[in-house]
Design a protein around this motif. Structure first.
Motif, PDB file in Angstrom:
ATOM      1  N   GLY A 189      24.598  46.204   0.634  1.00 57.95           N
ATOM      2  CA  GLY A 189      24.458  47.336  -0.469  1.00 57.95           C
ATOM      3  C   GLY A 189      23.554  47.161  -1.832  1.00 57.95           C
ATOM      4  N   LYS A 190      23.204  45.694  -2.134  1.00 58.95           N
ATOM      5  CA  LYS A 190      22.488  45.629  -3.134  1.00 58.95           C
ATOM      6  C   LYS A 190      21.099  44.913  -2.986  1.00 58.95           C
ATOM      7  CE  LYS A 190      26.449  44.322  -5.976  1.00 58.95           C
ATOM      8  NZ  LYS A 190      27.044  43.307  -6.878  1.00 58.95           N
ATOM      9  N   GLU A 191      20.241  44.785  -3.800  1.00 61.43           N
ATOM     10  CA  GLU A 191      18.858  44.541  -3.693  1.00 61.43           C
ATOM     11  C   GLU A 191      18.838  42.795  -3.819  1.00 61.43           C
ATOM     12  OE1 GLU A 191      16.019  47.881  -5.936  1.00 61.43           O
ATOM     13  OE2 GLU A 191      16.175  45.926  -6.448  1.00 61.43           O
ATOM     14  N   ARG A 192      17.933  42.399  -3.171  1.00 66.30           N
ATOM     15  CA  ARG A 192      17.935  40.968  -2.963  1.00 66.30           C
ATOM     16  C   ARG A 192      17.447  40.635  -4.421  1.00 66.30           C
ATOM     17  NH1 ARG A 192      14.320  38.530   1.771  1.00 66.30           N
ATOM     18  NH2 ARG A 192      15.694  39.724   2.742  1.00 66.30           N
ATOM     19  N   GLU A 193      18.294  39.451  -4.982  1.00 64.23           N
ATOM     20  CA  GLU A 193      17.937  39.031  -6.313  1.00 64.23           C
ATOM     21  C   GLU A 193      17.492  37.540  -6.631  1.00 64.23           C
ATOM     22  OE1 GLU A 193      21.702  39.438  -8.413  1.00 64.23           O
ATOM     23  OE2 GLU A 193      22.560  37.914  -7.308  1.00 64.23           O
ATOM     24  N   PHE A 194      17.098  37.363  -7.438  1.00 64.62           N
ATOM     25  CA  PHE A 194      16.429  35.596  -7.811  1.00 64.62           C
ATOM     26  C   PHE A 194      17.805  34.927  -7.980  1.00 64.62           C
ATOM     27  CE2 PHE A 194      14.116  32.419  -8.985  1.00 64.62           C
ATOM     28  CZ  PHE A 194      14.608  31.728 -10.426  1.00 64.62           C
ATOM     29  N   VAL A 195      17.612  33.649  -7.554  1.00 65.24           N
ATOM     30  CA  VAL A 195      18.906  32.587  -7.695  1.00 65.24           C
ATOM     31  C   VAL A 195      18.293  31.542  -8.670  1.00 65.24           C
ATOM     32  CG1 VAL A 195      20.464  31.266  -6.739  1.00 65.24           C
ATOM     33  CG2 VAL A 195      20.253  33.537  -5.734  1.00 65.24           C
ATOM     34  N   SER A 196      17.161  30.826  -7.656  1.00 67.75           N
ATOM     35  CA  SER A 196      16.558  29.759  -8.466  1.00 67.75           C
ATOM     36  C   SER A 196      15.181  29.581  -7.921  1.00 67.75           C
ATOM     37  CB  SER A 196      17.461  28.383  -8.161  1.00 67.75           C
ATOM     38  OG  SER A 196      16.942  27.143  -8.621  1.00 67.75           O
ATOM     39  N   ALA A 197      14.397  28.941  -8.662  1.00 63.82           N
ATOM     40  CA  ALA A 197      12.935  28.493  -8.305  1.00 63.82           C
ATOM     41  C   ALA A 197      12.544  27.113  -8.897  1.00 63.82           C
ATOM     42  CB  ALA A 197      11.919  29.505  -8.704  1.00 63.82           C
ATOM     43  N   LEU A 198      11.660  26.426  -8.220  1.00 62.13           N
ATOM     44  CA  LEU A 198      11.263  25.072  -8.497  1.00 62.13           C
ATOM     45  C   LEU A 198       9.791  24.934  -8.399  1.00 62.13           C
ATOM     46  CD1 LEU A 198      12.484  22.193  -9.510  1.00 62.13           C
ATOM     47  CD2 LEU A 198      12.787  21.750  -6.863  1.00 62.13           C
ATOM     48  N   THR A 199       9.123  24.507  -9.468  1.00 60.08           N
ATOM     49  CA  THR A 199       7.865  24.210  -9.107  1.00 60.08           C
ATOM     50  C   THR A 199       7.347  23.053  -8.070  1.00 60.08           C
ATOM     51  OG1 THR A 199       7.744  22.604 -10.919  1.00 60.08           O
ATOM     52  CG2 THR A 199       7.211  24.610 -11.699  1.00 60.08           C
ATOM     53  N   ARG A 200       6.115  23.140  -7.956  1.00 58.75           N
ATOM     54  CA  ARG A 200       5.647  22.213  -6.937  1.00 58.75           C
ATOM     55  C   ARG A 200       6.226  20.748  -6.779  1.00 58.75           C
ATOM     56  NH1 ARG A 200      -0.592  23.528  -7.073  1.00 58.75           N
ATOM     57  NH2 ARG A 200      -0.081  23.160  -9.503  1.00 58.75           N
ATOM     58  N   GLY A 201       6.042  20.075  -7.900  1.00 52.88           N
ATOM     59  CA  GLY A 201       6.436  18.884  -8.192  1.00 52.88           C
ATOM     60  C   GLY A 201       7.791  18.642  -8.819  1.00 52.88           C
ATOM     61  N   SER A 202       8.557  19.779  -8.897  1.00 51.30           N
ATOM     62  CA  SER A 202       9.782  19.514  -9.487  1.00 51.30           C
ATOM     63  C   SER A 202       9.797  19.385 -10.839  1.00 51.30           C
ATOM     64  CB  SER A 202      10.767  18.437  -8.575  1.00 51.30           C
ATOM     65  OG  SER A 202      10.875  18.784  -7.371  1.00 51.30           O
ATOM     66  N   GLY A 203       8.647  19.753 -11.488  1.00 48.23           N
ATOM     67  CA  GLY A 203       8.765  19.404 -12.920  1.00 48.23           C
ATOM     68  C   GLY A 203       9.369  20.529 -13.841  1.00 48.23           C
ATOM     69  N   SER A 204       9.609  21.678 -13.242  1.00 52.70           N
ATOM     70  CA  SER A 204      10.163  22.970 -13.980  1.00 52.70           C
ATOM     71  C   SER A 204      11.061  23.421 -12.920  1.00 52.70           C
ATOM     72  CB  SER A 204       9.190  23.794 -14.431  1.00 52.70           C
ATOM     73  OG  SER A 204       8.478  23.233 -15.455  1.00 52.70           O
ATOM     74  N   VAL A 205      12.217  23.827 -13.292  1.00 52.84           N
ATOM     75  CA  VAL A 205      13.196  24.521 -12.560  1.00 52.84           C
ATOM     76  C   VAL A 205      13.767  25.870 -13.497  1.00 52.84           C
ATOM     77  CG1 VAL A 205      15.228  23.130 -13.535  1.00 52.84           C
ATOM     78  CG2 VAL A 205      15.367  24.311 -11.326  1.00 52.84           C
ATOM     79  N   TYR A 206      14.158  26.947 -12.525  1.00 50.31           N
ATOM     80  CA  TYR A 206      14.528  28.080 -13.215  1.00 50.31           C
ATOM     81  C   TYR A 206      15.790  28.521 -12.246  1.00 50.31           C
ATOM     82  CZ  TYR A 206       9.695  28.017 -14.653  1.00 50.31           C
ATOM     83  OH  TYR A 206       8.761  27.185 -15.140  1.00 50.31           O
ATOM     84  N   TYR A 207      16.761  29.224 -13.231  1.00 50.06           N
ATOM     85  CA  TYR A 207      18.014  29.625 -12.407  1.00 50.06           C
ATOM     86  C   TYR A 207      18.328  30.988 -13.259  1.00 50.06           C
ATOM     87  CZ  TYR A 207      18.798  24.820 -11.153  1.00 50.06           C
ATOM     88  OH  TYR A 207      18.965  23.617 -10.498  1.00 50.06           O
ATOM     89  N   ALA A 208      18.694  31.875 -12.230  1.00 48.24           N
ATOM     90  CA  ALA A 208      19.500  33.014 -12.793  1.00 48.24           C
ATOM     91  C   ALA A 208      20.552  32.555 -13.737  1.00 48.24           C
ATOM     92  CB  ALA A 208      20.075  34.121 -11.465  1.00 48.24           C
ATOM     93  N   ASP A 209      21.032  33.472 -14.799  1.00 47.48           N
ATOM     94  CA  ASP A 209      22.194  33.241 -15.617  1.00 47.48           C
ATOM     95  C   ASP A 209      23.298  33.255 -14.888  1.00 47.48           C
ATOM     96  OD1 ASP A 209      20.753  35.281 -18.290  1.00 47.48           O
ATOM     97  OD2 ASP A 209      20.344  33.044 -17.807  1.00 47.48           O
ATOM     98  N   SER A 210      23.376  33.607 -13.901  1.00 48.48           N
ATOM     99  CA  SER A 210      24.835  34.000 -13.010  1.00 48.48           C
ATOM    100  C   SER A 210      25.185  32.791 -12.412  1.00 48.48           C
ATOM    101  CB  SER A 210      24.744  35.169 -12.073  1.00 48.48           C
ATOM    102  OG  SER A 210      23.793  34.923 -11.293  1.00 48.48           O
ATOM    103  N   VAL A 211      24.048  31.862 -12.054  1.00 50.87           N
ATOM    104  CA  VAL A 211      24.427  30.520 -11.448  1.00 50.87           C
ATOM    105  C   VAL A 211      24.153  29.282 -12.239  1.00 50.87           C
ATOM    106  CG1 VAL A 211      23.925  31.710  -8.996  1.00 50.87           C
ATOM    107  CG2 VAL A 211      22.034  30.171 -10.390  1.00 50.87           C
ATOM    108  N   LYS A 212      23.626  29.377 -13.151  1.00 47.70           N
ATOM    109  CA  LYS A 212      23.237  28.391 -14.239  1.00 47.70           C
ATOM    110  C   LYS A 212      24.415  27.523 -14.495  1.00 47.70           C
ATOM    111  CE  LYS A 212      20.096  29.579 -16.967  1.00 47.70           C
ATOM    112  NZ  LYS A 212      19.387  30.080 -17.996  1.00 47.70           N
ATOM    113  N   GLY A 213      24.254  26.371 -14.084  1.00 51.15           N
ATOM    114  CA  GLY A 213      25.471  25.322 -14.531  1.00 51.15           C
ATOM    115  C   GLY A 213      26.199  25.043 -13.230  1.00 51.15           C
TER     116      GLY A 213
END
Length: 122
Positions: A42-66
């Motif tokens: 019942g919900k939209e697809r939401e972002f969780v995490s992403a990683l750059t090609r060389g793993s240099g930068s990583v991103y997380y949704a606040d809900s899963v950070k840590g």
């Protein structure tokens, strides 16, 4: 042709851990940013995490950070996500995706897997 296949989902108790994997088939895996999204009923697809090609930068949704950790192995064409301290609100189908840049915008990703179910009970 690119194909993505997720695995590792399951049913667990709150506080447990799971490790999701995504296997990439095709060419030039290392040229893509990778990401995990999830979609609860019942919900939209939401972002969780992403990683750059060389793993240099990583991103997380606040809900899963840590709690969640994304990683990639360019030699094995795989993406993983370690999920710790799982909560019932983490229950969803989890999808991996690849695209040109790491972003929370799902429209920017070119290819998607079919998903793996994660169910967390209290």
């Amino acid at each position: 042709q690119v194909q993505l296949v997720e695995s590792g989902g399951g049913s667990v108790q709150a506080g447990d851990s799971l490790r999701l994997s995504c296997t990439f088939s095709g060419r030039h895996f290392s040229a893509y940013a990778v990401a995990w999204f999830r979609q609860a009923p019942g919900k939209e697809r939401e972002f969780v995490s992403a990683l750059t090609r060389g793993s240099g930068s990583v991103y997380y949704a606040d809900s899963v950070k840590g709690r969640f950790t994304i990683a990639r192995d360019n030699a094995k064409n795989t993406v993983s996500m370690e999920m710790n301290s799982l909560k019932p609100e983490d229950t969803a189908v989890y999808y991996c995706a690849v695209g040109p840049i790491p972003t929370s915008d799902r429209l920017k990703y070119n290819w998607w897997g079919k998903g793996t179910q994660v169910t967390v009970s209290s």
